[in-house]
Write an enzyme that holds these catalytic residues in place. Structure first.
Site, PDB file in Angstrom:
ATOM      1  N   GLU A  69      -2.961  -5.220  -7.941  1.00 25.14           N
ATOM      2  CA  GLU A  69      -4.200  -4.533  -7.557  1.00 25.14           C
ATOM      3  C   GLU A  69      -4.927  -4.003  -8.795  1.00 25.14           C
ATOM      4  OE1 GLU A  69      -6.244  -3.695  -5.427  1.00 25.14           O
ATOM      5  OE2 GLU A  69      -5.441  -4.036  -3.426  1.00 25.14           O
TER       6      GLU A  69
ATOM      7  N   ASN B 248      -5.355   4.943  -3.158  1.00 24.33           N
ATOM      8  CA  ASN B 248      -5.469   3.494  -3.218  1.00 24.33           C
ATOM      9  C   ASN B 248      -6.478   3.153  -4.325  1.00 24.33           C
ATOM     10  OD1 ASN B 248      -4.580   1.000  -2.215  1.00 24.33           O
ATOM     11  ND2 ASN B 248      -6.416   0.777  -0.970  1.00 24.33           N
TER      12      ASN B 248
ATOM     13  N   ASP C 277     -11.154  -6.343   0.736  1.00 22.98           N
ATOM     14  CA  ASP C 277     -10.243  -5.475  -0.025  1.00 22.98           C
ATOM     15  C   ASP C 277     -10.983  -4.956  -1.257  1.00 22.98           C
ATOM     16  OD1 ASP C 277      -8.101  -4.303  -1.367  1.00 22.98           O
ATOM     17  OD2 ASP C 277      -6.661  -5.774  -0.658  1.00 22.98           O
TER      18      ASP C 277
ATOM     19  N   ASN D  22     -10.830   1.334  -0.134  1.00 24.44           N
ATOM     20  CA  ASN D  22     -10.615   0.167  -0.986  1.00 24.44           C
ATOM     21  C   ASN D  22     -11.747  -0.022  -1.985  1.00 24.44           C
ATOM     22  OD1 ASN D  22      -8.428  -1.594  -1.388  1.00 24.44           O
ATOM     23  ND2 ASN D  22      -8.280  -1.921   0.809  1.00 24.44           N
TER      24      ASN D  22
ATOM     25  N   ARG E 231      -1.362   8.330   0.241  1.00 26.33           N
ATOM     26  CA  ARG E 231      -1.371   8.011  -1.181  1.00 26.33           C
ATOM     27  C   ARG E 231      -2.762   7.540  -1.571  1.00 26.33           C
ATOM     28  NH1 ARG E 231      -1.980   2.536  -2.098  1.00 26.33           N
ATOM     29  NH2 ARG E 231      -1.017   1.053  -0.666  1.00 26.33           N
TER      30      ARG E 231
HETATM   31 CA    CA Z   1      -6.928  -2.751  -2.451  1.00 26.98          CA
END
Ligand code: CA
Length: 292
Positions: free
Chosen positions: A17, A102, A198, A148, A100
């Protein structure tokens, strides 16, 4: 456009990521959320370096004063490359142990914007925050399920934002001086059958590049009319985040994941979880360091 995505680092991590290009050092940082690691890729040919960070890490940004700032399950934390140690800068969700951080990214003023999500799949339990260079935090809004991708228009006056289950990209008027968001509206809606939106980045022409989780592709969209401009296949079902890098910002780096992918699919996509790249024929915008 070069239509072939190339394998750059055959890392095969669990959940790659957060790629971010550091122009000052000509390095690409990216993270493995479930592998609790920060990866550093040097395109000049040096082997990649992996730094264990000891917790789930959603995003990492370079810091003007040295090291990195991480958005993790413990809040915003400073990371020292020399010692490998972390220091908590701010923990706005210390009362929410199931959440958490991201995805996150710095704006042109060096503020670090990042959102949260539930690790136990609670809906709309996350929020979107900003870490100011002075170490204070502000909560911009709540009701987020999977915070995201984000990015800014070339003129800096619009911020784009993805909460994945909405299947949409939202836009806000961005007040660069005060770091405020207003006038939320929807600019892109994903159709069914292409996976879910995403990570995201914005190119120099103001178009949005979005990674398709369980859609095995990245796509380019025009936020002015919501139209799909291009689609490029990626040899991994779970495509997580694109980011422009390279000395001319003409390389689109793409992270992917392999966790949760069945063996049959992994046999067809052996490099899932690795770092890929594409030269799309358009350049990106500079990324920014945390100013604190
Ligand atoms: Ca992501």
């Amino acid at each position: 456009m070069q239509r072939n995505v190339e394998l750059v680092v055959d890392a095969r991590v669990q959940l790659g990521e957060g790629p971010v290009w550091h122009a000052r050092k000509q390095l690409l940082y990216w993270v493995d959320i479930h592998g609790a690691a920060l990866h550093v890729h040097d395109p000049s040919g040096e082997p990649d370096t992996v730094y264990p960070v000891g917790c789930r890490i959603g995003a990492a940004v370079p810091r003007a004063s040295g090291g990195m700032v991480l958005a993790t399950e413990n809040g915003f934390e400073a990371f020292d490359f020399e010692t490998g140690s972390k220091t908590v800068l701010a923990d706005p969700e210390s009362h929410l142990p199931d959440n958490r951080f991201n995805d996150g990214k710095c704006d042109v003023r060096g503020r670090f914007w990042a959102g949260t999500m539930s690790m136990v799949k609670e809906k709309e339990a996350g929020s979107f925050y900003v870490l100011e260079p002075d170490g204070s935090t502000r909560r911009l809004f709540g009701g987020v399920t999977t915070s995201n991708g984000l990015g800014w228009s070339p003129d800096g006056r619009t911020m784009y934002y993805i909460d994945t289950p909405t299947m949409q990209v939202a836009a806000f008027d961005f007040d660069e001086e005060r770091g405020n968001l207003s006038n939320r509206r929807i600019v892109v809606t994903f159709p069914d059958g292409v996976g879910r939106p995403d990570g995201m980045t914005v190119d120099a022409e103001g178009m949005l590049w979005i990674a398709h989780w369980e859609g095995a592709r990245v796509s380019r969209w025009n936020p002015a009319d919501g139209s799909l401009l291009a689609t490029v296949p990626v040899p991994a079902d779970r495509v997580t985040c694109p980011a422009f890098g390279g000395s001319d910002l003409d390389v689109l780096y793409i992270t992917t994941a392999r966790f949760g992918v069945d063996e049959e699919t992994l046999a067809r996509q052996p490099h899932a979880g690795s770092l890929f790249a594409l030269r799309p024929g358009v350049c990106g915008l500079p990324s920014h360091e945390f100013a604190g």
